[in-house]
Structure formats: structure tokens, C-alpha cells
Scaffold this active site. Structure first.
Site, mmCIF file in Angstrom:
data_model
loop_
_atom_site.group_PDB
_atom_site.id
_atom_site.type_symbol
_atom_site.label_atom_id
_atom_site.label_comp_id
_atom_site.label_asym_id
_atom_site.label_seq_id
_atom_site.Cartn_x
_atom_site.Cartn_y
_atom_site.Cartn_z
ATOM 1 N N VAL A 1 8.423 24.722 6.203
ATOM 2 C CA VAL A 1 7.502 24.584 7.332
ATOM 3 C C VAL A 1 7.393 25.903 8.101
ATOM 4 O O VAL A 1 6.288 26.376 8.392
ATOM 5 C CB VAL A 1 7.963 23.440 8.281
ATOM 6 C CG1 VAL A 1 7.010 23.316 9.459
ATOM 7 C CG2 VAL A 1 8.049 22.120 7.522
ATOM 8 N N GLU B 1 4.894 16.469 17.446
ATOM 9 C CA GLU B 1 3.895 15.797 16.595
ATOM 10 C C GLU B 1 4.284 15.839 15.116
ATOM 11 O O GLU B 1 4.051 14.880 14.361
ATOM 12 C CB GLU B 1 2.539 16.488 16.784
ATOM 13 C CG GLU B 1 1.398 15.862 16.025
ATOM 14 C CD GLU B 1 1.052 14.475 16.533
ATOM 15 O OE1 GLU B 1 0.622 14.342 17.676
ATOM 16 O OE2 GLU B 1 1.219 13.499 15.769
ATOM 17 N N GLY C 1 3.782 14.062 9.365
ATOM 18 C CA GLY C 1 3.302 15.427 9.113
ATOM 19 C C GLY C 1 2.040 15.801 9.843
ATOM 20 O O GLY C 1 2.013 15.928 11.068
ATOM 21 N N ILE D 1 -0.709 14.248 10.365
ATOM 22 C CA ILE D 1 -1.553 13.212 10.989
ATOM 23 C C ILE D 1 -1.387 13.222 12.508
ATOM 24 O O ILE D 1 -0.276 13.062 13.012
ATOM 25 C CB ILE D 1 -1.190 11.806 10.456
ATOM 26 C CG1 ILE D 1 -1.210 11.781 8.937
ATOM 27 C CG2 ILE D 1 -2.135 10.763 11.035
ATOM 28 C CD1 ILE D 1 -0.685 10.482 8.339
ATOM 29 N N LYS E 1 11.702 7.878 11.788
ATOM 30 C CA LYS E 1 10.317 7.903 12.263
ATOM 31 C C LYS E 1 9.962 6.603 12.994
ATOM 32 O O LYS E 1 9.237 6.609 13.994
ATOM 33 C CB LYS E 1 9.371 8.133 11.086
ATOM 34 C CG LYS E 1 9.540 9.536 10.504
ATOM 35 C CD LYS E 1 8.946 9.635 9.122
ATOM 36 C CE LYS E 1 9.045 11.043 8.572
ATOM 37 N NZ LYS E 1 8.662 11.119 7.154
HETATM 38 N N1 LIG Z 1 9.163 19.974 4.641
HETATM 39 C C1 LIG Z 1 8.360 19.051 5.124
HETATM 40 O O1 LIG Z 1 7.393 18.635 4.470
HETATM 41 C C2 LIG Z 1 8.583 18.508 6.509
HETATM 42 C C3 LIG Z 1 7.687 17.552 7.018
HETATM 43 C C4 LIG Z 1 7.869 17.053 8.320
HETATM 44 C C5 LIG Z 1 8.949 17.479 9.058
HETATM 45 N N2 LIG Z 1 9.837 18.388 8.510
HETATM 46 C C6 LIG Z 1 10.977 18.799 9.338
HETATM 47 O O2 LIG Z 1 10.885 20.196 9.574
HETATM 48 C C7 LIG Z 1 12.186 20.752 9.656
HETATM 49 C C8 LIG Z 1 12.307 21.898 8.657
HETATM 50 O O3 LIG Z 1 12.076 21.424 7.344
HETATM 51 P P1 LIG Z 1 11.870 22.431 6.115
HETATM 52 O O4 LIG Z 1 11.450 21.580 4.971
HETATM 53 O O5 LIG Z 1 11.039 23.580 6.511
HETATM 54 O O6 LIG Z 1 13.380 22.917 5.871
HETATM 55 P P2 LIG Z 1 13.882 24.146 4.960
HETATM 56 O O7 LIG Z 1 12.845 24.577 4.017
HETATM 57 O O8 LIG Z 1 15.223 23.759 4.462
HETATM 58 O O9 LIG Z 1 14.072 25.326 6.031
HETATM 59 C C9 LIG Z 1 15.115 25.318 6.982
HETATM 60 C C10 LIG Z 1 15.164 26.680 7.658
HETATM 61 O O10 LIG Z 1 16.187 26.658 8.658
HETATM 62 C C11 LIG Z 1 17.035 27.773 8.510
HETATM 63 N N3 LIG Z 1 18.384 27.409 8.934
HETATM 64 C C12 LIG Z 1 19.183 26.442 8.413
HETATM 65 N N4 LIG Z 1 20.347 26.416 9.091
HETATM 66 C C13 LIG Z 1 20.279 27.376 10.033
HETATM 67 C C14 LIG Z 1 21.173 27.871 11.019
HETATM 68 N N5 LIG Z 1 22.377 27.326 11.204
HETATM 69 N N6 LIG Z 1 20.775 28.904 11.826
HETATM 70 C C15 LIG Z 1 19.549 29.446 11.663
HETATM 71 N N7 LIG Z 1 18.646 29.030 10.731
HETATM 72 C C16 LIG Z 1 19.025 28.012 9.937
HETATM 73 C C17 LIG Z 1 16.978 28.115 7.037
HETATM 74 O O11 LIG Z 1 17.335 29.482 6.875
HETATM 75 P P3 LIG Z 1 17.279 30.217 5.424
HETATM 76 O O12 LIG Z 1 15.796 30.354 5.135
HETATM 77 O O13 LIG Z 1 17.925 31.510 5.638
HETATM 78 O O14 LIG Z 1 17.975 29.282 4.494
HETATM 79 C C18 LIG Z 1 15.506 27.836 6.716
HETATM 80 O O15 LIG Z 1 14.726 28.950 7.045
HETATM 81 C C19 LIG Z 1 13.151 19.591 9.443
HETATM 82 O O16 LIG Z 1 13.512 19.049 10.677
HETATM 83 C C20 LIG Z 1 12.312 18.580 8.669
HETATM 84 O O17 LIG Z 1 12.756 17.255 8.858
HETATM 85 C C21 LIG Z 1 9.665 18.893 7.269
#
Ligand SMILES: NC(=O)c1ccc[n+]([C@@H]2O[C@H](COP(=O)([O-])OP(=O)(O)OC[C@H]3O[C@@H](n4cnc5c(N)ncnc54)[C@H](OP(=O)(O)O)[C@@H]3O)[C@@H](O)[C@H]2O)c1
Length: 437
Positions: free
Chosen positions: A11, A127, A132, A134, A203
Site C-alpha cells: 500500500v 477509510e 479497500g 470502496i 472489519k
Molecule cells: N495490501 C492490501 O491490499 C491492504 C488492503 C487494505 C488494508 N491494508 C492494510 O494496510 C497496511 C499495510 O499493508 P501492506 O499490504 O502494504 O503491508 P506490507 O506490504 O507488508 O508493508 C508493510 C510495510 O511496513 C514496514 N514495516 C514493517 N514493520 C515495521 C517497523 N517495525 N518499523 C517500520 N516499518 C515497518 C515494512 O518495511 P519493509 O518494506 O522494510 O519491509 C513495509 O514497508 C496493513 O495494516 C494492512 O492491513 C492492506
């Protein structure tokens, strides 16, 4: 307007890209340019592809970044409970507005974030945490504030919707459909949070809190996943003109003392094919809202993915940035109703029960007697010879019973007594039924 971005993964990377690509439009909409003050990540050396951003902005010190004087808004797309909770409470108390996609944290302890926001006079927007791309939470927390929501029914997990849609389309079993979802990137290597319903329950808690002006946590949500749904269940649903979906349901009710309550649950359920949620296929999400004056509303779209989720994050960033420039704050949390959460046993549901029974006189009456003893009224009964048996031979027969609405505990007790009857060879499927079947 200076932003601290916490997280630059699926994201966060898209948030960076959209901020860059749309910088002129965003500046015009907000009334000031949106600039990244820094990006906190876990691993500085990670390959992030061709991100349009100055590499010197990256840091591994989120707290240090949040505390900087030149940061106005904190955008958190890391996920998890800690350390995210500590960061966001710190930011909000310091008067910095927060935009987060962290459904797990909001469902676990949203109250702590709202309290910190009130203390610091800051905005808290989320939001992207539910469904996501929506636009759903803003309608619940703003547009529908003149109405009274009675029920929210949603398909809010794309992975499970993909799996159930595949089972419905091909007749595959759960394991086979999960394998396909994993191969296509719809399911994570560890799919537990999705297939066991934890993600949908988080959710559901957020939706119920907003819809019913009451703090509802993940622990208040009755949760069942889809791992037990079989190909036979899907076939039974089809025979009834239904399909099976993992639903999150938040509904108003009244307890024995006449007090208003709310019941929040996540479980697979049969819904008729003419229900608006039945046509929501693949990994799409949709939420069906019923309100007294507005009637029925349906929100549909992509519930996950980097770009769709970043769209929702950016919409929130624009809103909080505008508020800061205007020196105002959005309406604070609305939890005045403080309804009590009704346990699942008291929730009013309907069951579809398939039984493999002995095909002899009196069986139907004995089975009906069990339902009657538990005060569960039967809506329809369908009986036929079991596959391969001859009618009247005393061999097995299939009995399919659909009930009227009854308390979930009474239905569960009925099924448990049926299992103990010697004329019942097996209870082949038990599914809740939603919508007018
Ligand atoms: N992916 C989706 O479709 C989606 C949809 C709706 C909501 N979300 C929500 O959005 C959030 C992020 O999801 P994502 O899929 O983007 O996750 P992701 O791809 O795993 O990315 C997580 C990010 O956080 C960083 N991170 C992890 N631990 C950390 C720490 N202790 N200190 C600093 N940075 C740290 C990671 O760093 P590195 O890059 O260095 O590993 C990475 O950049 C979550 O809450 C998820 O539930 C995601």
C-alpha cells in the site's frame, strides 16, 4: 502540508506513486502542496523498484519521524497492533492527524486511538481499513448520520470470496480452491487470517462501531471461517437456488428486557441468488446497508490491492490536510449509543440442515419433534432417496430442512440432538441462511 509515511510496502509504495503522479491536482484540491517529510520502513536496503522518491527520505526510526516539528500528518500503512498503536497514540496526542489502513489495530483498540485524537485535537481517518477502495466509512460516519442504520451485511474479505466463488463455479472443494487462490496471489502463504474469518471480524467490528455509535471490538464479534465449507454444502445451496458467502453481519436487536442491543458476527451463510450480495464474485467486496429512511444501499468494489487501497488512503489525506489548513477538526468519534453486544446464542438466524436418515415410517415425525422441542419452527422440508438407494427399501434417505428464524442457541441445540438420534445416520451439512430463501 508535510506527511510522515510509516510503511512502504504494497500500500505504502502506491501511496508514494500516487502522491508523485497527482501532486499538482492534490495541491490544488488541498490548497497547499503535499510533501513527504520522511518514510519509515523496517529494512533500508530493500529493493522497492523504481519509486519516484528521494532515497534520503527513508528512515528506520518511525517515532523520530513522527516527533519532527515539520510533520503535520502521519500516514500509517505498516499494520499490526504494536508498535503501530504506540506510534499513532503519540502522533495524535501531539496534535498530528492520522490516516491509517490498520484494521487489526482499530478493531483491537480503536478506543485508544479515538481517545488520543480527542486529547490532541487531531483527526483520525481510516477509510482504507475496511473494503479497500470502496467509499464506505465516510458514508457511515457522515452521510448517514441523519438516519438510523438497522443492519449492515457485507462481503469484506476478497480471499474468501474468491475461494467460495471458485467452489461455486467449479464444484471444487475448499483445499483445491484455496490452492488456486494462492497460485493466483489472492491468498497469502499463511491464509489463516482470511480463511478463519479474523480479517472479516476486524472489519465487522469497525463497521458495527460506526453504524451503531457504539464501541465494538474484534473480541465482541462471533467468528467462523470457511474451512469447514464443503463441496456438498455448495451443491446443497445450489439446489436451493442459493450460493454460499462469508458474511459479516451487524444488526440491531432487542434483549429480553427490551433494551436495544447489537449483534455482530462473521460466518459462512447461504443467500438466495437474487440477493444483491450473491452476484459479488471473485475477490470483490460489497457491503449492503439497511437504514430506516434511506432503505437499502449497496457499496461495491475492490476491497484490497496496493492501488485501490492507496486511493482510499489518499482521499483521507486530502480530507485531513484540508481540515488542518482550515484550522478545524472533523467530528470526533460517535459512540454515544453505547449499546450492549448480544451474544451469538441470542442472535436470530435461520438454519439449513441436511440429514442422512433411515428411510422408514416415523422418521420425519421424530426429526420434526426435535425441532419442536427446541422451539424451532420448520419452514420447508425436502425428502428424497439418498444417492444409489431405492425409495421405501429402508436404506438411507436425504432430508433437507430449512427453519424459520430462531435464536442461534436453539438451532445449535436442535442440531446437536439430531446428531444423537439413531435414525439419523449423519448430519451432512448445517448452514445459516440469510435473506429471503
Ligand atoms: N495490501 C492490501 O491490499 C491492504 C488492503 C487494505 C488494508 N491494508 C492494510 O494496510 C497496511 C499495510 O499493508 P501492506 O499490504 O502494504 O503491508 P506490507 O506490504 O507488508 O508493508 C508493510 C510495510 O511496513 C514496514 N514495516 C514493517 N514493520 C515495521 C517497523 N517495525 N518499523 C517500520 N516499518 C515497518 C515494512 O518495511 P519493509 O518494506 O522494510 O519491509 C513495509 O514497508 C496493513 O495494516 C494492512 O492491513 C492492506
Amino acid at each position: 502540508m508535510r506527511l510522515a509515511l510509516l510503511g512502504c510496502g504494497t500500500v505504502g509504495g502506491e501511496v508514494v506513486r500516487l502522491l508523485h503522479e497527482q501532486s499538482a491536482d492534490l495541491a490544488a484540491r488541498v490548497g497547499a502542496p503535499l510533501e513527504l517529510a520522511g518514510i519509515a520502513v523496517r529494512r533500508l536496503g530493500r529493493d522497492r523498484g523504481e519509486l519516484p522518491v528521494d532515497p534520503s527520505l527513508f528512515t528506520t526510526d518511525p517515532l523520530g519521524l513522527i516527533k519532527r516539528d515539520d510533520v503535520d500528518v502521519v500516514v500509517e500503512v505498516v499494520g499490526g497492533i504494536e508498535p503501530a498503536r504506540g506510534w499513532l497514540v503519540e502522533a495524535l496526542r501531539a496534535g498530528k492527524s492520522v490516516v491509517t489502513a490498520n484494521k487489526a489495530l482499530l478493531a483491537e483498540d480503536g478506543g485508544a486511538l479515538h481517545d488520543a485524537a480527542a486529547e490532541g485535537g487531531a483527526d483520525l481517518y481510516y477509510e482504507a481499513a475496511v473494503a479497500g477502495a470502496i467509499p464506505l466509512l465516510r458514508p457511515l460516519r457522515e452521510s448517514l448520520h441523519g438516519d438510523r442504520i438497522t443492519r449492515v451485511t457485507g462481503i469484506v474479505n476478497g480471499t474468501t470470496n474468491f475461494i467460495l466463488s471458485a467452489m461455486d463455479a467449479t464444484g471444487a472443494g475448499f483445499a483445491e480452491a484455496l490452492e488456486e487462490a494462492t497460485e493466483l496471489g489472492y491468498a497469502e502463504a499463511d491464509p489463516t487470517a482470511d480463511v478463519e474469518g479474523f480479517d472479516a471480524a476486524a472489519k465487522a467490528a469497525i463497521l458495527a462501531s460506526l453504524a451503531f455509535h457504539t464501541r465494538v471490538n474484534a473480541a465482541d464479534v462471533h467468528r467462523e471461517g470457511i474451512t469447514e465449507v464443503t463441496a456438498a454444502d455448495v451443491a446443497s445451496a445450489k439446489a436451493m437456488g442459493c450460493t454460499i458467502k462469508l458474511l459479516c453481519i451487524a444488526a440491531r436487536g432487542v434483549d429480553a428486557a427490551g433494551r436495544e442491543t447489537v449483534n455482530v458476527r462473521v460466518h459462512p451463510a447461504m443467500i438466495p441468488l437474487n440477493h444483491p450480495l450473491a452476484g459479488v464474485g471473485d475477490a470483490f467486496n460489497a457491503v449492503f446497508v439497511e437504514a430506516e429512511a434511506a432503505g437499502q444501499l449497496m457499496f461495491y468494489g475492490r476491497g484490497a490491492g496496493g492501488a485501490p487501497t492507496a486511493s482510499a488512503v489518499l482521499g483521507d489525506v486530502v480530507a485531513v490536510a484540508r481540515n488542518r489548513l482550515a484550522g478545524v477538526r472533523a467530528a470526533s468519534e460517535s459512540a454515544y449509543a453505547d449499546l450492549s453486544v448480544r451474544p451469538m446464542g441470542e442472535a436470530l438466524t435461520r438454519y439449513h440442515v441436511s440429514l442422512d436418515v433411515a428411510d422408514r415410517p416415523g422418521v420425519l415425525a421424530a426429526v420434526a419433534g426435535v425441532f419442536a422441542r427446541h422451539g424451532v419452527s420448520i419452514a420447508t422440508v425436502r425428502q428424497g432417496p439418498a444417492e444409489g438407494s431405492t425409495p421405501g427399501s429402508g436404506a438411507d434417505a436425504d432430508l433437507v430442512i430449512v427453519t424459520h428464524v430462531a435464536p442461534d442457541a436453539a438451532l445449535a441445540a436442535t442440531v446437536s440432538e439430531l446428531r444423537a438420534l439413531d435414525i439419523v445416520r449423519s448430519v451432512t451439512s448445517v448452514l445459516r441462511v440469510e435473506g429471503g430463501v
